[in-house]
Design a protein around this motif. Structure first.
Motif, PDB file in Angstrom:
ATOM      1  N   ASP A 165       0.861  -1.171   0.000  1.00  0.00           N
ATOM      2  CA  ASP A 165       0.000   0.000   0.000  1.00  0.00           C
ATOM      3  C   ASP A 165       0.908   1.234   0.000  1.00  0.00           C
ATOM      4  O   ASP A 165       2.129   1.114  -0.143  1.00  0.00           O
ATOM      5  CB  ASP A 165      -0.937  -0.026   1.204  1.00  0.00           C
ATOM      6  CG  ASP A 165      -0.196  -0.149   2.534  1.00  0.00           C
ATOM      7  OD1 ASP A 165       1.055  -0.096   2.562  1.00  0.00           O
ATOM      8  OD2 ASP A 165      -0.868  -0.318   3.561  1.00  0.00           O
ATOM      9  N   THR A 166       0.357   2.413   0.156  1.00  0.00           N
ATOM     10  CA  THR A 166       1.164   3.637   0.104  1.00  0.00           C
ATOM     11  C   THR A 166       2.319   3.582   1.088  1.00  0.00           C
ATOM     12  O   THR A 166       3.477   3.852   0.737  1.00  0.00           O
ATOM     13  CB  THR A 166       0.277   4.872   0.379  1.00  0.00           C
ATOM     14  OG1 THR A 166      -0.774   4.898  -0.594  1.00  0.00           O
ATOM     15  CG2 THR A 166       1.084   6.156   0.291  1.00  0.00           C
ATOM     16  N   THR A 180       7.324  -1.282  -5.556  1.00  0.00           N
ATOM     17  CA  THR A 180       5.965  -1.245  -6.084  1.00  0.00           C
ATOM     18  C   THR A 180       5.853  -2.327  -7.150  1.00  0.00           C
ATOM     19  O   THR A 180       6.839  -3.014  -7.446  1.00  0.00           O
ATOM     20  CB  THR A 180       5.618   0.142  -6.665  1.00  0.00           C
ATOM     21  OG1 THR A 180       4.211   0.204  -6.936  1.00  0.00           O
ATOM     22  CG2 THR A 180       6.413   0.451  -7.927  1.00  0.00           C
ATOM     23  N   GLN A 222       6.608   3.025   0.352  1.00  0.00           N
ATOM     24  CA  GLN A 222       7.640   3.914   0.893  1.00  0.00           C
ATOM     25  C   GLN A 222       8.621   3.142   1.772  1.00  0.00           C
ATOM     26  O   GLN A 222       9.833   3.302   1.645  1.00  0.00           O
ATOM     27  CB  GLN A 222       6.998   5.047   1.685  1.00  0.00           C
ATOM     28  CG  GLN A 222       6.216   6.013   0.817  1.00  0.00           C
ATOM     29  CD  GLN A 222       5.451   7.039   1.628  1.00  0.00           C
ATOM     30  OE1 GLN A 222       5.436   7.022   2.856  1.00  0.00           O
ATOM     31  NE2 GLN A 222       4.785   7.955   0.938  1.00  0.00           N
TER      32      GLN A 222
END
Length: 163
Positions: free
Chosen positions: A46-47, A56, A51
């Motif tokens: 997820d986001t 990704t 990070q």
């Protein structure tokens, strides 16, 4: 074994329809993209995970089959199965069903793990691989019949007349 996991449920919106009152081809693709993001969320990309892990997924290849029609207001369910994977790639098979259980589309996708900083292929983080383990993986002999099919005109195939 990979069980089909429901990862998205949605209703067909008016703006998704063409002049015939059927869902645009692009909307099927959009649903498969949203389902892919749901898969990413489910495996820890997820986001925050993107990070944290500098990772990704990019789509390398996709194959969509259109099997039925849907109209405005119909509820759709998208399921996912993991067909295969290695340290960098995931081969997934998505299915869209109407509320009555009719299969209306399939989307087969091949993803590759990419570094979010270098934009180069990378290995899936160990934590992501462990979460993928919970999805299982289908033995090749148990793949859906449509999985891995080449696209083309096969001699002897006939197009059914709808009326």
């Amino acid at each position: 074994m990979s069980l089909a996991t429901t990862i998205l449920q949605t209703e067909v919106a008016a703006e998704w329809l063409d002049d015939n009152g059927h869902m645009y081809d692009t909307e099927y693709g959009r649903l498969f993209c949203i389902a892919s993001n749901c898969l990413m969320d489910g495996i820890g990309l997820d986001t925050q995970g993107r990070q944290t892990y500098d990772c990704t997924l990019y789509t390398l290849e996709t194959h969509v089959r259109y099997l039925g029609k849907v109209r405005q207001g119909e509820v759709l369910k998208v399921t996912n199965r993991i067909l295969d994977r290695d340290a960098k790639r995931i081969h997934a098979f998505f299915s869209i069903y109407r509320a009555d259980g009719q299969l209306i589309a399939t989307g087969e996708r091949l993803f590759i793990a990419m570094s979010t900083t270098t934009r180069r292929p990378t290995t899936l983080p160990e934590a992501v691989q462990k979460r993928l383990d919970t999805y299982g993986q289908l033995a090749h002999s148990a793949w859906p019949a449509a999985a891995g099919r080449p696209m083309g005109i096969r001699k002897g195939d006939e197009i059914a007349s709808s009326g």
